[in-house]
Design a protein around this motif. Structure first.
Motif, short mmCIF file in Angstrom:
data_model
loop_
_atom_site.label_atom_id
_atom_site.label_comp_id
_atom_site.label_asym_id
_atom_site.label_seq_id
_atom_site.Cartn_x
_atom_site.Cartn_y
_atom_site.Cartn_z
N GLY A 1 0.82 -1.21 0.00
CA GLY A 1 0.00 0.00 0.00
C GLY A 1 0.85 1.26 0.00
O GLY A 1 0.54 2.23 -0.70
N LEU A 2 1.96 1.26 0.78
CA LEU A 2 2.85 2.42 0.80
C LEU A 2 3.50 2.63 -0.57
O LEU A 2 3.65 3.76 -1.04
N VAL A 3 3.90 1.52 -1.20
CA VAL A 3 4.50 1.63 -2.54
C VAL A 3 3.48 2.21 -3.52
O VAL A 3 3.79 3.10 -4.31
N TRP A 4 2.26 1.70 -3.47
CA TRP A 4 1.22 2.18 -4.38
C TRP A 4 0.93 3.66 -4.16
O TRP A 4 0.82 4.45 -5.11
N LEU A 5 0.81 4.06 -2.87
CA LEU A 5 0.56 5.48 -2.56
C LEU A 5 1.75 6.34 -2.99
O LEU A 5 1.56 7.47 -3.47
N SER A 6 2.97 5.83 -2.83
CA SER A 6 4.16 6.60 -3.22
C SER A 6 4.20 6.80 -4.73
O SER A 6 4.54 7.88 -5.22
N ILE A 7 3.83 5.75 -5.48
CA ILE A 7 3.81 5.87 -6.95
C ILE A 7 2.78 6.91 -7.37
O ILE A 7 3.03 7.75 -8.25
N ARG A 8 1.62 6.89 -6.74
CA ARG A 8 0.60 7.90 -7.05
C ARG A 8 1.09 9.30 -6.70
O ARG A 8 0.82 10.26 -7.43
N ALA A 9 1.82 9.41 -5.58
CA ALA A 9 2.34 10.73 -5.19
C ALA A 9 3.33 11.25 -6.21
O ALA A 9 3.34 12.45 -6.54
N VAL A 10 4.19 10.36 -6.72
CA VAL A 10 5.17 10.76 -7.74
C VAL A 10 4.47 11.23 -9.00
O VAL A 10 4.89 12.21 -9.65
N GLU A 11 3.38 10.55 -9.37
CA GLU A 11 2.69 10.87 -10.62
C GLU A 11 1.90 12.17 -10.54
O GLU A 11 1.59 12.78 -11.56
N LYS A 12 1.57 12.62 -9.31
CA LYS A 12 0.81 13.85 -9.17
C LYS A 12 1.70 15.07 -9.44
O LYS A 12 2.91 15.04 -9.22
N GLN A 13 1.09 16.14 -9.88
CA GLN A 13 1.79 17.41 -10.00
C GLN A 13 2.03 17.97 -8.61
O GLN A 13 1.26 17.70 -7.68
N PRO A 14 3.13 18.76 -8.40
CA PRO A 14 3.46 19.26 -7.07
C PRO A 14 2.30 19.96 -6.36
O PRO A 14 2.10 19.77 -5.15
N ASN A 15 1.51 20.76 -7.08
CA ASN A 15 0.42 21.50 -6.43
C ASN A 15 -0.74 20.61 -6.01
O ASN A 15 -1.59 21.02 -5.21
N ASP A 16 -0.80 19.37 -6.55
CA ASP A 16 -1.91 18.46 -6.23
C ASP A 16 -1.58 17.51 -5.10
O ASP A 16 -2.43 16.72 -4.68
N ARG A 17 -0.36 17.55 -4.58
CA ARG A 17 0.04 16.62 -3.53
C ARG A 17 -0.46 17.08 -2.16
O ARG A 17 -0.32 18.25 -1.81
N ASN A 18 -1.01 16.13 -1.39
CA ASN A 18 -1.46 16.44 -0.04
C ASN A 18 -0.34 16.15 0.96
O ASN A 18 0.78 15.80 0.58
#
Length: 462
Positions: A24-41
């Motif tokens: 789950g952490l890997v999956w969330l990290s991949i999603r975080a990388v794919e997001k644009q900087p302004n969209d990251r929580n």
């Protein structure tokens, strides 16, 4: 030992829970990388920060092991390695050669010296306004960080700027008119000019990096960046550019490399057909890595006065550009690898500091054939000869200067050493700049210049 089924089941459940948590952490990290900087929580930012810890630790150990955090090299006890100015016993070393170099001197002090290599006599000293430069760097760091996070620029330049005064490099110093001094502050920053009394004359508006060269009119040619170039923003890479300033620091010419190549039908060849270097500290693609802009000062058989020779490290390419009509007259990739510092030897030959480093990994760890060398390329017959094989090795930087005695001064930048090599390939002497509070160690070289004293004049050796 009696098998306990219930205990085994509990262990298996914990292992499965741990596996799914990690997945789950890997999956969330991949999603975080794919997001644009302004969209990251907050969670996205926390995961990315945690993921960068191993690379940060690796980088810290790398910096500590090389001494580059404070520009100090631990020197070996190689026979014949002397300190600058302590070479009086070298019989054939020219008595009139001077090195123009920077040395950090502790706290907020640093100076550029014009010093006799053999005797140690100091002809002139410029005191660098390190505190002022550090304030400029910190302001620049905040600006480019804000622009990166707002997606105005696509590369994380702020991560590559120094964090303390000791780490500031006063790079590629060169003497201008009336003993003025021109330099910049390393990987990226502003250009500065001091008068002979060390008073600041001007600071450039443009950002610059790597080499500084003067043409016959006193104009300054250097490397710059075009941070808001449309193609670079779309493809997320660093756009390098050629910049020319006049003697007062005002911009005369500016040539984006991608525009230059596009206008000459070479964009696919020199950008799209080969991969950009991807650094480990985030989105930092550097497809060109321009490190030398050399203005041609007189006509030759294969070039005209006013032409520019460009060195593109990350393409292992040398480019001959003609500003008068915007044409690329000639270019060649290799046989040099990750090269620096082009010199014009005669009317048909150039020399190149061939770092000879493979780009098989981000840290360019593989030096080919046991070392770096000087590559001499003859335009008449398109042949390349190599000089100094096995005598020096420098992975990511280096300079080579011809002298009036047909010797070559090599700056082995990544090791803190200078070598004089005669025309037969024999090392005549080697020396280093002593670190300010530990003379047995070396100050990191910062692309020093060689001058010949002729009467009361100091003539730049190229």
């Amino acid at each position: 030992m009696k098998f306990n089924r219930d205990q085994a089941i509990r262990v298996l459940r914990r292992l499965l829970a741990l596996f799914f948590c990690l997945w789950g952490l890997v999956w969330l990290s991949i999603r975080a990388v794919e997001k644009q900087p302004n969209d990251r929580n907050v969670l996205d930012k926390g995961l990315l920060a945690a993921a960068s810890v191993p690379e940060t630790v690796k980088l810290w150990f790398s910096v500590k092991s090389t001494g580059l955090e404070h520009q100090e090299f631990v020197m070996n006890t190689e026979p014949g390695l002397a300190r600058l100015g302590e070479l009086s016993d070298i019989q054939y070393l020219n008595n009139h050669l001077y090195l123009l170099y920077y040395r950090y001197e502790g706290t907020d002090k640093g100076s550029v010296y014009l010093q006799n290599i053999k005797t140690g006599e100091v002809a002139h000293t410029w005191h660098v306004p390190l505190r002022k430069i550090f304030e400029d760097i910190q302001g620049l760091k905040q600006d480019v960080k804000a622009d990166f996070e707002a997606q105005e620029i696509s590369v994380s330049l702020h991560k590559r700027l120094p964090n303390n005064l000791a780490a500031i490099r006063i790079l590629s110093p060169i003497i201008g008119d009336d003993l003025s001094l021109i330099f910049h502050c390393g990987v990226l920053g502003y250009m500065y000019k001091l008068d002979k009394k060390s008073d600041l004359l001007w600071k450039s508006e443009e950002l610059v990096h790597h080499s500084i060269e003067l043409d016959d009119d006193g104009n300054i040619w250097t490397c710059s960046v075009d941070l808001r170039h449309s193609l670079a923003k779309d493809l997320r890479f660093r756009e390098d550019a050629v910049l020319c300033l006049d003697a007062e620091g005002k911009r005369l010419h500016f040539y984006s490399l991608s525009d230059m190549f596009s206008n000459n039908g070479l964009l696919q060849t020199l950008l799209e057909a080969t991969p950009a270097t991807i650094m480990p500290d985030g989105p930092y693609r550097d497809p060109y890595h321009l490190n030398n802009v050399l203005p041609v000062k007189s006509d030759g058989k294969f070039w005209r006065k006013g032409d520019l020779f460009l060195s593109l490290r990350d393409k292992s390419a040398i480019v001959q550009f003609r500003p008068q009509d915007g044409s690329i007259v000639w270019y060649q990739q290799g046989p040099w690898l990750a090269q620096h510092d082009i010199n014009i030897v005669n009317e048909s030959t150039i020399s190149v500091f061939n770092n000879n480093v493979s780009f098989t990994s981000w840290d360019w760890s593989d030096i080919q054939g046991g070392g770096s060398n000087i590559a001499f390329f003859n335009f008449s017959d398109k042949t390349t000869e190599y000089f100094g094989k096995g005598l020096f090795a420098s992975k990511t930087e280096g300079r080579q200067t011809q002298t009036v005695d047909d010797w070559i001064l090599v700056e082995e930048t990544n090791k803190g050493r200078y070598l004089f090599i005669d025309s037969f390939g024999t090392v005549r002497c080697q020396f280093y700049i002593p670190y300010h509070n530990e003379p047995s160690n070396a100050m990191s070289p910062n692309w020093a210049r060689l001058y010949l004293k002729s009467g009361s004049e100091f003539v730049l050796q190229e």
